[in-house]
Write a protein that holds these residues in place. Structure first.
Motif, PDB file in Angstrom:
ATOM      1  N   LEU A 321      13.406  -5.550   7.755  1.00 12.64           N
ATOM      2  CA  LEU A 321      13.286  -4.116   8.015  1.00 12.64           C
ATOM      3  C   LEU A 321      12.278  -3.468   7.065  1.00 12.64           C
ATOM      4  O   LEU A 321      11.419  -2.687   7.483  1.00 12.64           O
ATOM      5  N   ILE A 322      12.381  -3.797   5.790  1.00 12.33           N
ATOM      6  CA  ILE A 322      11.439  -3.254   4.809  1.00 12.33           C
ATOM      7  C   ILE A 322      10.028  -3.741   5.095  1.00 12.33           C
ATOM      8  O   ILE A 322       9.057  -2.984   5.010  1.00 12.33           O
ATOM      9  N   GLY A 323       9.894  -5.020   5.467  1.00 15.84           N
ATOM     10  CA  GLY A 323       8.583  -5.568   5.798  1.00 15.84           C
ATOM     11  C   GLY A 323       7.944  -4.857   6.975  1.00 15.84           C
ATOM     12  O   GLY A 323       6.730  -4.603   6.967  1.00 15.84           O
ATOM     13  N   ALA A 324       8.741  -4.519   7.990  1.00 10.85           N
ATOM     14  CA  ALA A 324       8.209  -3.818   9.160  1.00 10.85           C
ATOM     15  C   ALA A 324       7.673  -2.443   8.775  1.00 10.85           C
ATOM     16  O   ALA A 324       6.632  -2.000   9.286  1.00 10.85           O
ATOM     17  N   VAL A 325       8.371  -1.781   7.866  1.00 14.16           N
ATOM     18  CA  VAL A 325       7.906  -0.465   7.397  1.00 14.16           C
ATOM     19  C   VAL A 325       6.585  -0.607   6.644  1.00 14.16           C
ATOM     20  O   VAL A 325       5.645   0.186   6.838  1.00 14.16           O
ATOM     21  N   ILE A 326       6.488  -1.612   5.791  1.00 20.55           N
ATOM     22  CA  ILE A 326       5.260  -1.831   5.018  1.00 20.55           C
ATOM     23  C   ILE A 326       4.093  -2.137   5.940  1.00 20.55           C
ATOM     24  O   ILE A 326       2.980  -1.647   5.741  1.00 20.55           O
ATOM     25  N   VAL A 327       4.331  -2.959   6.961  1.00 18.75           N
ATOM     26  CA  VAL A 327       3.274  -3.280   7.933  1.00 18.75           C
ATOM     27  C   VAL A 327       2.773  -2.015   8.613  1.00 18.75           C
ATOM     28  O   VAL A 327       1.562  -1.816   8.785  1.00 18.75           O
ATOM     29  N   GLU A 328       3.693  -1.152   8.988  1.00 17.30           N
ATOM     30  CA  GLU A 328       3.305   0.094   9.662  1.00 17.30           C
ATOM     31  C   GLU A 328       2.516   1.009   8.727  1.00 17.30           C
ATOM     32  O   GLU A 328       1.535   1.630   9.141  1.00 17.30           O
ATOM     33  N   LEU A 329       2.921   1.076   7.469  1.00 16.43           N
ATOM     34  CA  LEU A 329       2.251   1.965   6.520  1.00 16.43           C
ATOM     35  C   LEU A 329       0.845   1.479   6.171  1.00 16.43           C
ATOM     36  O   LEU A 329      -0.021   2.289   5.818  1.00 16.43           O
ATOM     37  N   THR A 330       0.609   0.184   6.239  1.00 17.32           N
ATOM     38  CA  THR A 330      -0.700  -0.366   5.864  1.00 17.32           C
ATOM     39  C   THR A 330      -1.606  -0.627   7.056  1.00 17.32           C
ATOM     40  O   THR A 330      -2.715  -1.133   6.882  1.00 17.32           O
ATOM     41  N   ALA A 331      -1.155  -0.309   8.258  1.00 10.47           N
ATOM     42  CA  ALA A 331      -1.913  -0.649   9.463  1.00 10.47           C
ATOM     43  C   ALA A 331      -3.306  -0.036   9.472  1.00 10.47           C
ATOM     44  O   ALA A 331      -4.265  -0.631   9.976  1.00 10.47           O
ATOM     45  N   ALA A 332      -3.450   1.171   8.916  1.00  7.79           N
ATOM     46  CA  ALA A 332      -4.734   1.867   8.962  1.00  7.79           C
ATOM     47  C   ALA A 332      -5.525   1.750   7.663  1.00  7.79           C
ATOM     48  O   ALA A 332      -6.533   2.425   7.492  1.00  7.79           O
ATOM     49  N   THR A 333      -5.105   0.879   6.767  1.00  8.58           N
ATOM     50  CA  THR A 333      -5.804   0.737   5.496  1.00  8.58           C
ATOM     51  C   THR A 333      -6.905  -0.316   5.606  1.00  8.58           C
ATOM     52  O   THR A 333      -7.022  -1.018   6.609  1.00  8.58           O
ATOM     53  N   ALA A 334      -7.696  -0.425   4.535  1.00  8.31           N
ATOM     54  CA  ALA A 334      -8.791  -1.399   4.534  1.00  8.31           C
ATOM     55  C   ALA A 334      -8.276  -2.833   4.545  1.00  8.31           C
ATOM     56  O   ALA A 334      -8.962  -3.735   5.040  1.00  8.31           O
ATOM     57  N   LEU A 335      -7.089  -3.060   4.011  1.00 12.08           N
ATOM     58  CA  LEU A 335      -6.525  -4.408   3.986  1.00 12.08           C
ATOM     59  C   LEU A 335      -5.091  -4.355   4.502  1.00 12.08           C
ATOM     60  O   LEU A 335      -4.136  -4.286   3.725  1.00 12.08           O
ATOM     61  N   PRO A 336      -4.904  -4.386   5.823  1.00 15.83           N
ATOM     62  CA  PRO A 336      -3.557  -4.283   6.380  1.00 15.83           C
ATOM     63  C   PRO A 336      -2.747  -5.547   6.139  1.00 15.83           C
ATOM     64  O   PRO A 336      -3.293  -6.644   5.997  1.00 15.83           O
ATOM     65  N   ILE A 337      -1.443  -5.362   6.077  1.00 16.86           N
ATOM     66  CA  ILE A 337      -0.519  -6.495   5.978  1.00 16.86           C
ATOM     67  C   ILE A 337      -0.164  -6.921   7.398  1.00 16.86           C
ATOM     68  O   ILE A 337       0.314  -6.113   8.195  1.00 16.86           O
ATOM     69  N   ILE A 338      -0.400  -8.178   7.706  1.00 16.23           N
ATOM     70  CA  ILE A 338      -0.209  -8.686   9.057  1.00 16.23           C
ATOM     71  C   ILE A 338       1.081  -9.497   9.133  1.00 16.23           C
ATOM     72  O   ILE A 338       1.357 -10.338   8.283  1.00 16.23           O
ATOM     73  N   MET A 339       1.883  -9.223  10.174  1.00 19.26           N
ATOM     74  CA  MET A 339       3.089 -10.008  10.435  1.00 19.26           C
ATOM     75  C   MET A 339       2.945 -10.652  11.809  1.00 19.26           C
ATOM     76  O   MET A 339       2.696  -9.971  12.795  1.00 19.26           O
ATOM     77  N   THR A 340       3.087 -11.951  11.858  1.00 25.87           N
ATOM     78  CA  THR A 340       3.022 -12.687  13.119  1.00 25.87           C
ATOM     79  C   THR A 340       4.378 -13.330  13.384  1.00 25.87           C
ATOM     80  O   THR A 340       5.168 -13.537  12.458  1.00 25.87           O
TER      81      THR A 340
END
Length: 377
Positions: A321-340
């Motif tokens: 759950l926390i990871g999903a929030v982090i992915v969403e918050l970084t989606a528009a940044t220069a270095l997004p966190i990707i979850m596959t």
């Protein structure tokens, strides 16, 4: 429900403070690993953004080119040789390079110029939110990403600036084309790119090869290599992999990300192991009673491992759950966190392995139990 699962469940949830400490340790560990591995995937995807958005069968580049941002140059004569090969339909030149963008306040900021032949296609901007590709044929026209407006000191469409003392005007705006180096990309016509980067008219950074229908790529590549000297000829996948290897391992970025992930696993394992060990030691008399009434070691081991699996499932749920929030918050940044999906499955298996491995310390404690101790109480 089997009795050993019931025993594990009650034992695990009996002390709520210890239960919370265990879950927090697992969540901290898995979130840290998630961020590090997500950054690794995001970094690997970001460094190949330009390569992934080019429609080409082969890339011709100067020999030894390590990544897309390497500003080495090729002679135009190599393009003519490539076009003479049977099966080559087009050899599209691309020019890249760094330049200074003059800000309204008089300062400058570096930008990365990308120039391509607008008529032949090649490496053109995508995800346009304002303007059209055709607008780049207008004198002084450039395309930039709107996320860099503040960095470039502009307000949007129609804004003007200077690059290498040449006036430019924003006639197209993209959304989401960001550089992992934070240096803004600026797209323009190839001739204008040469002027802004100081590249001669008979030079180019890359030639994008498009093959004729039915042409065999490997055969054409072999002919190109035998006919053109001092170049590397790679498929898009090979060039993307070379770029990833350079930026992730040639610069040490990959090692840093893996080190952070390993640290998270170690911290989580130690916390879980300590918690399971303390819980087992606190209930050592109960385990001794089980041994005294005839329970086998394997049965008790099942109880302890089951506790570890409970820890893994609950901890992973909150970490996800926390990871999903982090992915969403970084989606528009220069270095997004990707979850596959593959990463999610891998992290869950890692959580289970980490918790079960942590249970070894508790199992070792149980092995030493003397069933006779229950009669001395």
């Amino acid at each position: 429900m089997p009795l050993f699962i019931t025993l594990a469940f009650r034992n695990f949830f009996h002390d709520r403070l210890r239960f919370i400490a265990t879950v927090i340790g697992i969540v901290f560990s898995i979130v840290l690993v998630t961020v590090q591995m997500g950054l690794y995937l995001g970094f690997g995807r970001t460094v190949t953004t330009m390569i992934d958005h080019v429609s080409a069968d082969l890339w011709i580049m100067p020999h030894g080119t390590k990544c897309f941002e390497d500003p080495s140059l090729l002679d135009a004569s190599k393009r003519n040789r490539a076009l003479s090969i049977n099966g080559v339909a087009a050899a599209i030149p691309v020019v890249i390079g760094f330049a200074d963008w003059r800000l309204p306040n008089g300062g400058t900021t570096p930008v990365f110029i990308i120039g391509s032949d607008l008529r032949s296609g090649g490496l053109l901007p995508w995800d346009l939110v304002e303007g059209r590709i055709e607008a780049l044929s207008i004198p002084r026209a450039v395309a930039v990403d709107r996320s860099y407006f503040d960095r470039l000191g502009i307000s949007g469409m129609g804004a003007t600036a200077e690059i290498r003392q040449h006036l430019v005007r924003v006639t197209a705006v993209t959304n989401g084309i960001r550089s992992f180096t934070t240096t803004p990309y600026v797209f323009m016509d190839i001739n204008r790119a040469r002027a802004h980067t100081g590249v001669a008219a008979d030079k180019a950074s890359y030639f994008l090869i498009r093959l004729s229908p039915g042409a065999d790529r490997n055969h054409v590549r072999g002919q190109l290599l035998s006919y053109i000297s001092n170049v590397d000829i790679l498929t898009p996948a090979e060039f993307a992999e070379r770029s990833r290897i350079f930026w992730l391992f040639g610069t040490g970025a990959g090692a840093a990300l893996f080190a952070g992930a390993l640290l998270g696993v170690i911290v989580g394992t130690v916390i879980v192991a300590q918690t399971l060990y303390s819980s087992t030691k606190e209930h050592i008399n109960e385990f001794a009673t089980l041994r005294a009434i005839g329970s086998s070691r394997e049965y008790i081991y099942k109880v302890i491992v089951c506790q570890a699996i409970f820890s893994a499932v609950i901890g992973f749920f909150f970490a996800a759950l926390i990871g999903a929030v982090i992915v969403e918050l970084t989606a528009a940044t220069a270095l997004p966190i990707i979850m596959t999906p593959g990463l999610i499955v891998g992290l869950f298996l890692l959580t289970v392995v980490m918790c079960v491995a942590s249970a070894i310390a508790a199992i070792v404690q149980v092995i030493r139990i003397d069933p006779a101790t229950v009669f001395t109480r």
